[in-house]
Design a protein around this motif. Sequence first.
Motif, PDB file in Angstrom:
ATOM      1  N   UNK A  63      24.500  10.369  35.837  1.00 12.29           N
ATOM      2  CA  UNK A  63      23.407  10.903  35.011  1.00 12.29           C
ATOM      3  C   UNK A  63      22.929   9.848  34.024  1.00 12.29           C
ATOM      4  N   UNK A  64      23.873   9.157  33.362  1.00 12.52           N
ATOM      5  CA  UNK A  64      23.511   8.149  32.361  1.00 12.52           C
ATOM      6  C   UNK A  64      22.738   6.996  32.985  1.00 12.52           C
TER       7      UNK A  64
ATOM      8  N   UNK B 289      24.069   8.805  24.977  1.00  8.62           N
ATOM      9  CA  UNK B 289      24.996   9.845  24.536  1.00  8.62           C
ATOM     10  C   UNK B 289      24.538  11.226  25.009  1.00  8.62           C
ATOM     11  N   UNK B 290      23.228  11.473  24.907  1.00 11.50           N
ATOM     12  CA  UNK B 290      22.704  12.766  25.349  1.00 11.50           C
ATOM     13  C   UNK B 290      22.902  12.944  26.849  1.00 11.50           C
ATOM     14  N   UNK B 291      22.632  11.893  27.628  1.00 11.77           N
ATOM     15  CA  UNK B 291      22.742  11.995  29.083  1.00 11.77           C
ATOM     16  C   UNK B 291      24.172  12.252  29.518  1.00 11.77           C
ATOM     17  N   UNK B 292      25.100  11.508  28.948  1.00 15.60           N
ATOM     18  CA  UNK B 292      26.486  11.661  29.404  1.00 15.60           C
ATOM     19  C   UNK B 292      27.078  12.976  28.913  1.00 15.60           C
ATOM     20  N   UNK B 293      26.642  13.441  27.724  1.00 17.28           N
ATOM     21  CA  UNK B 293      27.101  14.734  27.237  1.00 17.28           C
ATOM     22  C   UNK B 293      26.520  15.881  28.049  1.00 17.28           C
ATOM     23  N   UNK B 294      25.225  15.789  28.371  1.00 18.46           N
ATOM     24  CA  UNK B 294      24.590  16.834  29.176  1.00 18.46           C
ATOM     25  C   UNK B 294      25.195  16.897  30.567  1.00 18.46           C
TER      26      UNK B 294
END
Length: 435
Positions: free
Chosen positions: A259-260, A243-248
């Motif tokens: 990124x994810x 979640x952090x990777x795709x949001x960032x």
Amino acid sequence: MNNFNMMVALVGAVPLLLGLGSKWLAASPLPPTLVALGIGIALGPEGFGLIDLQKLGEQSSILEKAARLTLGISLVGVALRIPRVFIRRNWREMLVLIGLGMLLMWAISTVLVYLILGLPFWLAALIGAIVTPTDPVASSPIVTGSVAEENIPDRLRNAISFESGANDGLGYLFVFLPFLMLTRPAGEALSHWVLPTFLWDIGMATALGPLIGYTAAKLLQGSERHGAIQSDWRLIYTAALALFAIGAGRLIGSDEVLVAFAAGAAFTQVVSASERDNEEQGQEAINRFFVIPIIVLLGTALPWKGWFELGWSGVILAVAVLLLRRPPVLLLLRPLLPGIRGVPDALFLGWFGPVAVAAIYYASMMEHKLGNPVIWHVVSLVICSSILAHGVTGAPLTRLFGRKAGKRSARKGADQASSIEAAGGRRAPITGSAQ
């Protein structure tokens, strides 16, 4: 609000019901994704009318967000399944598969759409790019579980996993080139594709993703050394990483899908297989929780009228894409892929390149940006055809491949024994293994 609550309740109920009968489904010819698609059709406007995405807002935007979330979760799970040494030992082979292989599959898909449907070239190229990537969500049943582990060698399962993860992110390049050509003058489109799209979107993704994954892995190891993390928190650690990777990635305007996957791949390079056992189990459970709802939503959003307008041309295209987009490419590239040890390997790897959630994501994004419904009409038909064809053939062809591989190994062993006997007991050279 009532429509939203109805959707949440019904979509949440489907994994409950499928989970209660998961053993029966595993033994049946019907995979959960196909059942979920059927349930979505029944719940949608053409069925009981209990879920209508159009009443909740713009359908393409809802599907894009749901698919993006599902992809982010699934891509980290895919990366966790790939052994640490696989990428290091097979990076050249994987580069051929996701580089040259994607180019050829995009070209074939584009030509098929252009010739069969008669769409303008760059619109055909856009649709061809959307259906090119192998889907990590739909590939999971093919490479995981007891049936796959007993019948498919690790080298093929890992190749499918890595390719399905990497080419979803790189599919961004192929999708945005025709999109830019459709919306800008040719010179401006090409310069925008080279600079912002390639150098920033893809370049930043390949830099940010590994940084996020490496940092997350080091923080986890540090927390474990100090006894600061409980085991139940470890089960959700990689889901939070996804979640952090795709949001960032979305915040900085980069290719968040890449990124994810890059974050997950970097995470596996730091955390050993024994250390990430819990993470993998937790991630697989979370994957299943997210996969079923997006397929249900797909079933509610199928453009039946648009399919009818495509007529038999749409059906012919869907069949042609499944048969010609990928198997011929794997056969052609087989000399460059040492891990593919014969035509059966190439055909198996070529057939099982399903089209699903990644295509939902890119198709809904492009329909939202261009406002052209034919994109969703064509892509959704290919997606449903893939879910049906690959879902029904998954277990039978996997078992058939295992039986044939066993017979090939037995014949090879007998030939080697005969060679040793003919040589007077001296061991003949062994050139390879069937596995």
